[in-house]
Write a protein that holds these residues in place. Structure first.
Motif, PDB file in Angstrom:
ATOM      1  N   CYS A  42       0.817  -1.221   0.000  1.00 44.61           N
ATOM      2  CA  CYS A  42       0.000   0.000   0.000  1.00 44.61           C
ATOM      3  C   CYS A  42       0.847   1.266   0.000  1.00 44.61           C
ATOM      4  O   CYS A  42       0.319   2.361  -0.178  1.00 44.61           O
ATOM      5  N   TRP A  43       2.141   1.133   0.215  1.00 47.23           N
ATOM      6  CA  TRP A  43       3.090   2.243   0.090  1.00 47.23           C
ATOM      7  C   TRP A  43       4.447   1.644  -0.222  1.00 47.23           C
ATOM      8  O   TRP A  43       4.807   0.576   0.300  1.00 47.23           O
ATOM      9  N   GLY A  44       5.220   2.320  -1.065  1.00 50.92           N
ATOM     10  CA  GLY A  44       6.537   1.800  -1.374  1.00 50.92           C
ATOM     11  C   GLY A  44       7.447   2.849  -1.961  1.00 50.92           C
ATOM     12  O   GLY A  44       6.991   3.805  -2.607  1.00 50.92           O
ATOM     13  N   ASN A  45       8.713   2.660  -1.737  1.00 46.82           N
ATOM     14  CA  ASN A  45       9.741   3.570  -2.212  1.00 46.82           C
ATOM     15  C   ASN A  45      10.957   2.734  -2.598  1.00 46.82           C
ATOM     16  O   ASN A  45      11.079   1.588  -2.185  1.00 46.82           O
ATOM     17  N   ALA A  46      11.826   3.284  -3.400  1.00 47.47           N
ATOM     18  CA  ALA A  46      13.097   2.616  -3.672  1.00 47.47           C
ATOM     19  C   ALA A  46      14.063   2.873  -2.523  1.00 47.47           C
ATOM     20  O   ALA A  46      13.839   3.731  -1.676  1.00 47.47           O
ATOM     21  N   THR A  47      15.140   2.119  -2.497  1.00 56.35           N
ATOM     22  CA  THR A  47      16.250   2.400  -1.573  1.00 56.35           C
ATOM     23  C   THR A  47      17.514   2.544  -2.406  1.00 56.35           C
ATOM     24  O   THR A  47      17.816   1.688  -3.232  1.00 56.35           O
ATOM     25  N   SER A  48      18.231   3.636  -2.177  1.00 55.70           N
ATOM     26  CA  SER A  48      19.441   3.870  -2.947  1.00 55.70           C
ATOM     27  C   SER A  48      20.524   4.426  -2.042  1.00 55.70           C
ATOM     28  O   SER A  48      20.393   4.430  -0.818  1.00 55.70           O
ATOM     29  N   ILE A  49      21.574   4.898  -2.652  1.00 58.00           N
ATOM     30  CA  ILE A  49      22.707   5.466  -1.930  1.00 58.00           C
ATOM     31  C   ILE A  49      22.398   6.937  -1.668  1.00 58.00           C
ATOM     32  O   ILE A  49      22.106   7.692  -2.601  1.00 58.00           O
ATOM     33  N   ILE A  97       2.157   8.133   6.513  1.00 60.92           N
ATOM     34  CA  ILE A  97       1.830   7.341   5.326  1.00 60.92           C
ATOM     35  C   ILE A  97       0.320   7.202   5.227  1.00 60.92           C
ATOM     36  O   ILE A  97      -0.336   6.737   6.157  1.00 60.92           O
ATOM     37  N   ARG A  98      -0.215   7.614   4.088  1.00 60.53           N
ATOM     38  CA  ARG A  98      -1.649   7.450   3.842  1.00 60.53           C
ATOM     39  C   ARG A  98      -1.900   6.021   3.384  1.00 60.53           C
ATOM     40  O   ARG A  98      -1.313   5.557   2.405  1.00 60.53           O
ATOM     41  N   ILE A  99      -2.786   5.312   4.089  1.00 57.30           N
ATOM     42  CA  ILE A  99      -3.102   3.927   3.769  1.00 57.30           C
ATOM     43  C   ILE A  99      -4.347   3.905   2.887  1.00 57.30           C
ATOM     44  O   ILE A  99      -5.414   4.378   3.290  1.00 57.30           O
ATOM     45  N   CYS A 100      -4.213   3.361   1.693  1.00 55.90           N
ATOM     46  CA  CYS A 100      -5.295   3.470   0.705  1.00 55.90           C
ATOM     47  C   CYS A 100      -6.311   2.341   0.808  1.00 55.90           C
ATOM     48  O   CYS A 100      -7.389   2.428   0.185  1.00 55.90           O
ATOM     49  N   PHE A 101      -6.009   1.269   1.533  1.00 50.12           N
ATOM     50  CA  PHE A 101      -6.927   0.135   1.665  1.00 50.12           C
ATOM     51  C   PHE A 101      -7.303  -0.073   3.129  1.00 50.12           C
ATOM     52  O   PHE A 101      -6.494   0.189   4.021  1.00 50.12           O
ATOM     53  N   ALA A 102      -8.490  -0.611   3.359  1.00 46.81           N
ATOM     54  CA  ALA A 102      -8.820  -1.141   4.674  1.00 46.81           C
ATOM     55  C   ALA A 102      -8.150  -2.497   4.844  1.00 46.81           C
ATOM     56  O   ALA A 102      -7.958  -3.240   3.872  1.00 46.81           O
ATOM     57  N   GLY A 103      -7.773  -2.816   6.073  1.00 47.56           N
ATOM     58  CA  GLY A 103      -7.135  -4.096   6.316  1.00 47.56           C
ATOM     59  C   GLY A 103      -6.988  -4.384   7.788  1.00 47.56           C
ATOM     60  O   GLY A 103      -7.316  -3.549   8.648  1.00 47.56           O
ATOM     61  N   GLN A 140      -3.025   8.384  12.998  1.00 43.06           N
ATOM     62  CA  GLN A 140      -3.060   9.810  13.294  1.00 43.06           C
ATOM     63  C   GLN A 140      -4.468  10.187  13.753  1.00 43.06           C
ATOM     64  O   GLN A 140      -5.342  10.514  12.953  1.00 43.06           O
ATOM     65  N   LYS A 141      -4.687  10.130  15.038  1.00 47.28           N
ATOM     66  CA  LYS A 141      -5.956  10.527  15.608  1.00 47.28           C
ATOM     67  C   LYS A 141      -5.708  10.968  17.039  1.00 47.28           C
ATOM     68  O   LYS A 141      -4.605  10.799  17.582  1.00 47.28           O
ATOM     69  N   GLY A 163      -7.946   5.271   3.504  1.00 44.81           N
ATOM     70  CA  GLY A 163      -7.845   6.717   3.549  1.00 44.81           C
ATOM     71  C   GLY A 163      -7.268   7.271   4.832  1.00 44.81           C
ATOM     72  O   GLY A 163      -6.973   8.473   4.915  1.00 44.81           O
ATOM     73  N   GLU A 164      -7.092   6.419   5.853  1.00 41.69           N
ATOM     74  CA  GLU A 164      -6.492   6.888   7.100  1.00 41.69           C
ATOM     75  C   GLU A 164      -4.979   7.021   6.939  1.00 41.69           C
ATOM     76  O   GLU A 164      -4.366   6.382   6.089  1.00 41.69           O
TER      77      GLU A 164
END
Length: 383
Positions: free
Chosen positions: A14-21, A39-45, A71-72, A108-109
């Motif tokens: 639901c969120w991801g980034n690369a890792t580099s130098i 991080i905005r979570i786009c799915f319920a789970g 965040q509440k 959406g949270e």
């Protein structure tokens, strides 16, 4: 809803980034520091798991503690654990995944992911990203469980260190779309795409960014001056395509192969021998990217390269190469489709240049308005 309903049975990024130098500065160590990433979570789970990366580090890193919290007002940090332990070692050159953490979240949270490093920590593994959804902070001291970081000891950052991917146990219908590239993709358009999909009612797709500024398809730099330009495509792609629940990838990569070479008399690290032909770029894209993505069962969409007129190394020969590569990206049968980013942002009266208002000012990177246009160039069938 809850896990026992049987609706949550699929792991999806639901969120991801690369890792580099990271950029090689005078100071490369930190101590007693808190990193926080909203991080905005786009799915319920019902569960989360977290991947941490020390892929480009040259020393092991001790992650003293990590937490996730909604965040509440009722701020309740939950420990991220590793085989039941609250601390772990991020091995040099490796990525590790946390335990599965029970954590009910609604679509959406926003959650805060907070990392605390108590000992001397080599800060070599991270990536600079920007966009309306890509903000971070760091604080001197251990404030990982605090709802609000102390103003006097805190600064904003767009460097994302160590945190690589968040997966959620969610519904079967949900999937991930990977955006792979260089600085163009490390900047805002994937965030605008995530906002667009949400606003248009496509709540079943996560936008996963895998992008590193300065990277090339065919080569990489080993000198400390340009090491932050990252790993070459052959190294990056198999690692970065490790994305749970991915259905497709958009590949927008290759402009740095074209614009970097200037000759050793100008820059000793950028010889003319690095200049590719169009066939080199095609070969690299097919052999390094498309073939691997197909093995993973992904649909593969090309993304055309943006205008470069006015960039400091621009010349007509480079633009001829860019246009020839773009024509192949638009028409090659090896792709499932093409996102024509070039057509979305170019000046129709001067095709080598950005449209008015779409140039950030350096004649290579788009403006925020242009990044929004790039997001709207992605066909809805990918959602």
């Amino acid at each position: 809803m809850n896990e026992t309903s049987g609706l949550y049975n699929k792991w999806v990024a639901c969120w991801g980034n690369a890792t580099s130098i990271t950029d090689r500065k005078e100071c490369v160590y930190a101590k007693d520091i808190t990193l926080r990433y909203p991080i905005r979570i786009c799915f319920a789970g019902s569960k989360l798991r977290f991947r941490f990366s020390n892929l480009t580090g040259t020393e092991d890193v001790e992650l003293t503690a990590a937490f996730v919290a909604l965040q509440k007002e009722d701020y309740q940090p939950v420990s991220i654990t590793f085989q039941g332990e609250k601390s772990t070692i991020l091995p040099v050159g490796k990525e590790i995944t946390s335990d599965e953490i029970p954590f009910l979240v609604n679509a959406g949270e926003t959650v805060d992911v907070s990392l605390y490093f108590g000992n001397y920590t080599q800060m070599n593994a991270g990536t600079l990203i920007t966009g309306p959804l890509s903000k971070g902070q760091y604080s001197y001291g251990n404030f990982a469980t605090e709802r609000t970081l102390p103003l006097d000891y805190t600064r904003n950052t767009n460097w994302f260190w160590f945190l690589n991917t968040i997966d959620i146990l969610t519904e079967e219908k949900n999937h991930a779309l990977v955006c792979y590239g260089d600085s163009i993709t490390a900047q805002s358009w994937p965030d605008y795409l995530a906002l667009r999909t949400w606003e248009k009612g496509f709540h079943n797709v996560a936008i996963i960014r895998r992008a590193v500024s300065g990277t090339r398809i065919l080569r990489q730099y080993d000198c400390i001056t340009y090491q932050a330009y990252g790993l070459k495509g052959a190294t990056r792609f198999p690692i970065e395509l490790n994305v749970a629940g991915a259905s497709a990838v958009i590949i927008q990569h290759g402009i740095n192969d074209i614009i970097h070479p200037v000759g050793v008399e100008v820059n000793p690290f950028r010889p003319w021998s690095d200049m590719p032909t169009c066939q080199d770029l095609i070969y690299g894209t097919l052999q390094l990217y498309v073939e691997h993505a197909r093995k993973l069962g992904l649909k593969v969409w090309s993304g055309t390269l943006l205008p470069i007129y006015g960039w400091r190394t621009y010349n007509e020969e480079r633009d001829v190469l860019r246009c020839a590569f773009n024509e192949w990206l638009r028409t090659a049968p090896e792709f499932d489709g093409c996102v024509d980013f070039d057509a979305a942002v170019r000046d129709e009266q001067h095709l080598a240049a950005f449209a008015p208002g779409f140039d950030s000012g350096d004649h290579l990177h788009p403006s925020e308005k242009a990044y929004e246009a790039m997001a709207y160039a992605v066909p809805e069938e990918l959602f």
